[in-house]
Design an enzyme around this catalytic site. Structure first.
Site, PDB file in Angstrom:
ATOM      1  N   TYR A  51      18.388  -6.851  11.995  1.00  0.00           N
ATOM      2  CA  TYR A  51      17.762  -7.097  10.705  1.00  0.00           C
ATOM      3  C   TYR A  51      18.558  -6.455   9.571  1.00  0.00           C
ATOM      4  O   TYR A  51      18.953  -5.279   9.632  1.00  0.00           O
ATOM      5  CB  TYR A  51      16.333  -6.523  10.707  1.00  0.00           C
ATOM      6  CG  TYR A  51      15.661  -6.581   9.356  1.00  0.00           C
ATOM      7  CD1 TYR A  51      15.171  -7.779   8.851  1.00  0.00           C
ATOM      8  CD2 TYR A  51      15.528  -5.429   8.574  1.00  0.00           C
ATOM      9  CE1 TYR A  51      14.562  -7.837   7.618  1.00  0.00           C
ATOM     10  CE2 TYR A  51      14.921  -5.476   7.332  1.00  0.00           C
ATOM     11  CZ  TYR A  51      14.447  -6.682   6.855  1.00  0.00           C
ATOM     12  OH  TYR A  51      13.855  -6.745   5.629  1.00  0.00           O
ATOM     13  N   HIS A  81      16.748  -6.786  -6.196  1.00  0.00           N
ATOM     14  CA  HIS A  81      15.577  -5.922  -6.246  1.00  0.00           C
ATOM     15  C   HIS A  81      15.600  -4.967  -7.437  1.00  0.00           C
ATOM     16  O   HIS A  81      14.646  -4.201  -7.632  1.00  0.00           O
ATOM     17  CB  HIS A  81      15.455  -5.122  -4.944  1.00  0.00           C
ATOM     18  CG  HIS A  81      14.997  -5.943  -3.781  1.00  0.00           C
ATOM     19  ND1 HIS A  81      15.835  -6.802  -3.097  1.00  0.00           N
ATOM     20  CD2 HIS A  81      13.774  -6.058  -3.187  1.00  0.00           C
ATOM     21  CE1 HIS A  81      15.163  -7.398  -2.124  1.00  0.00           C
ATOM     22  NE2 HIS A  81      13.904  -6.963  -2.163  1.00  0.00           N
ATOM     23  N   ASN A 193      15.769   1.019   1.037  1.00  0.00           N
ATOM     24  CA  ASN A 193      14.664   1.226   1.969  1.00  0.00           C
ATOM     25  C   ASN A 193      14.334   2.702   2.071  1.00  0.00           C
ATOM     26  O   ASN A 193      15.234   3.524   2.264  1.00  0.00           O
ATOM     27  CB  ASN A 193      15.078   0.722   3.351  1.00  0.00           C
ATOM     28  CG  ASN A 193      14.153  -0.344   3.893  1.00  0.00           C
ATOM     29  OD1 ASN A 193      13.798  -0.337   5.056  1.00  0.00           O
ATOM     30  ND2 ASN A 193      13.772  -1.277   3.051  1.00  0.00           N
ATOM     31  N   ARG A 292     -18.924  31.531 -12.012  1.00  0.00           N
ATOM     32  CA  ARG A 292     -19.280  32.234 -10.791  1.00  0.00           C
ATOM     33  C   ARG A 292     -18.654  31.618  -9.535  1.00  0.00           C
ATOM     34  O   ARG A 292     -18.417  32.314  -8.543  1.00  0.00           O
ATOM     35  CB  ARG A 292     -20.810  32.230 -10.653  1.00  0.00           C
ATOM     36  CG  ARG A 292     -21.297  32.914  -9.412  1.00  0.00           C
ATOM     37  CD  ARG A 292     -22.811  33.115  -9.336  1.00  0.00           C
ATOM     38  NE  ARG A 292     -23.638  32.237 -10.105  1.00  0.00           N
ATOM     39  CZ  ARG A 292     -24.617  31.488  -9.581  1.00  0.00           C
ATOM     40  NH1 ARG A 292     -24.848  31.486  -8.290  1.00  0.00           N
ATOM     41  NH2 ARG A 292     -25.366  30.745 -10.368  1.00  0.00           N
TER      42      ARG A 292
END
Length: 511
Positions: A51, A81, A193, A292
């Site tokens: 891939y 991208h 990635n 408190r």
């Protein structure tokens, strides 16, 4: 020099590089492992379908890529991208992401050429920052869009932030004698990635949140001095029967701050050792919760910050791209280490707790400004003429509206997955958004506590109790009064809020 790749990075390492301006160097042994991993991939990938090396990306992985086009594929991945939009992420957050990215690659599971590490190191040391827009990442294949903008600079394209200016990458590279990296089999996919942007931003969020928490503990201690509170609510005996580390630590810090205070009272001196005849007590038996219950409120916030640090340090020392090039086992493993759920969940928890912190500061501020609650200060701590002057009436609106914004921004991104990428990314982390929104909430909260501290200063001056304060509180009072002197007449306060906020951010408060 801090050596990257020699050992896992710590939050202190990031702090020293980011804030103390320490330079970095790469461990030669780690660089050698990167080269061996690169060589392994070159040989292993022959005659195999892997891939992102000889396939398309995402849902287009079913398309084989010809050998002659594999290098172009890597350039296309980066350029296509680089599609983010919005304001640029500030330089220091980009630098943190670059450190995380370099550290990721030096694990030697990415199959990329060592020249990528060398260029990243040079950019970090020379403070040359890729211009990375805020919007674009869904946090599933990691920070695809934001990392693409980083990668665009590594190939000599896009823009960088350098010496306070946005300039073309080519111009700055030429000025600094830097050269773009070349694509080989996998650089493009590996560069885009991973979780380095969300994790890099997240680590600065943690650094900022730790400091903000310490200021909030100190402000809470000071407001108890103003109120003349009893000391049992932060006592060791009370808090140690609750078995939470954060609560114990917060109460311990308050005891350290207030150990020499002359304003804090002993309950036994007022209620245990005196005969009380009144049926309706004039003196308040217990303080309001915002005074408190400090250990019980800030304790969970401390625990959340500490856990987020552990998770994000694990993340930046991990391998977060895909596939994993495993030269030790002579194999390539496909999966989803780029998925940002660990970061997204921790940032969502962090932003919720910091919003609660800002709510506490706002309630403490309201206590100081409301004379019917504190019964010792003029309305809005108005040191001028009541009615004619307004004191801190206007400044409260800013604090309240800012906390309201925090409450809206606290909606979790972790459960806000929207499928995309042709449903290949059918469940995503939104980790980048989570980190960026958390960053905004922390910045907002510094504004709120800056306003609270201005009110604390005014209250101390009105009551004339500076000499009764603890040493910690007195030092803080003196330092902040150099930024904003005591005021009676009305004047625009926005510059003073900003100055105090910047001081709080820039001063690393430790106990």
């Amino acid at each position: 020099m801090i050596k990257i790749g020699e050992h896992p990075l710590s939050l202190a390492d990031f702090y020293n590089i980011l804030y103390n301006k320490q330079k970095i160097e790469i461990d030669p042994k780690a660089l050698k492992k990167v080269k061996n991993n690169f060589d392994f991939l070159n040989n292993f990938s022959k005659n195999k379908v892997i891939y992102g090396i000889n396939t398309g990306l995402g849902p287009m992985a079913q398309y084989r890529i010809d050998d002659k086009d594999c290098i172009q594929l890597q350039y296309n991945a980066i350029r296509s991208h680089s599609s983010g939009i919005g304001n640029p992420i500030p330089d220091i957050y980009v630098k943190s992401a670059m450190i995380a990215r370099l550290n990721n690659f030096l694990n030697a599971y990415s199959g990329i050429h060592p020249e990528v590490m060398e260029l990243l190191k040079d950019l970090i040391n020379k403070d040359i920052f890729p211009v990375i827009p805020e919007h674009g990442g869904v946090g599933a294949s990691g920070d695809l869009v934001q990392l693409a903008h980083l990668a665009l600079v590594l190939i000599g394209e896009g823009e960088v932030s350098y010496q306070g200016k946005i300039l073309p990458t080519k111009t700055v590279f030429a000025k600094n004698n830097l050269h773009p990296v070349k694509m080989h089999k996998r650089e493009g996919l590996s560069l885009i990635n991973g979780t380095s942007v969300m994790a890099g931003i997240g680590l600065i969020n943690i650094i900022s949140a730790k400091n903000l928490l310490n200021w909030t503990i100190l402000a809470s201690a000071m407001i108890n001095e103003i109120a003349g509170s009893f000391d049992d609510h932060f006592s060791k005996e009370l808090n140690n029967v609750k078995l939470h580390a954060g609560q114990k630590k917060v109460s311990e810090i308050i005891r350290i701050i207030l150990k020499d205070s002359k304003s804090i009272r002993k309950r036994e001196d007022h209620f245990f050792n005196n005969h009380i005849n009144e049926n309706v007590l004039k003196e308040k038996v217990q303080e309001y919760y915002s005074l408190r219950c400090i250990p019980q409120i800030l304790g969970p916030i401390m625990d959340t910050i500490d856990n987020a640090e552990k998770i994000l340090i694990n993340e930046v020392n991990s391998v977060s791209d895909n596939p994993i090039i495993d030269s030790d086992n002579n194999n390539v493993f496909h999966g989803g280490n780029f998925h940002g759920d660990y970061v997204s969940l921790e940032m969502d928890k962090l932003k919720i707790t910091i919003t609660k912190l800002s709510m506490l500061c706002e309630r403490q501020l309201n206590y100081l400004l409301n004379d019917k609650l504190n019964n010792k200060l003029p309305p809005f701590i108005n040191l001028g003429k009541l009615g004619l002057n307004f004191g801190m009436q206007g400044i409260q609106f800013t604090a309240t509206s800012t906390v309201a914004e925090n409450q809206t921004l606290s909606f979790p991104m972790y459960i806000h997955s929207i499928p995309n990428n042709n449903d290949n990314q059918d469940i995503v982390s939104m980790g980048t958004n989570a980190s960026l929104i958390t960053k905004q909430i922390i910045e907002n909260s510094y504004q709120v506590i800056a306003i609270e501290l201005i009110a604390i200063l005014q209250a101390i001056d009105y009551l004339g109790i500076e000499s009764k304060l603890s040493a910690y509180s007195r030092t803080t009072f003196t330092d902040l009064r150099k930024i904003i002197p005591k005021f009676k007449e009305d004047f625009p306060l926005y510059n003073e809020i900003e100055k105090v906020k910047n001081y709080l951010i820039g001063y690393k408060l430790e106990f």
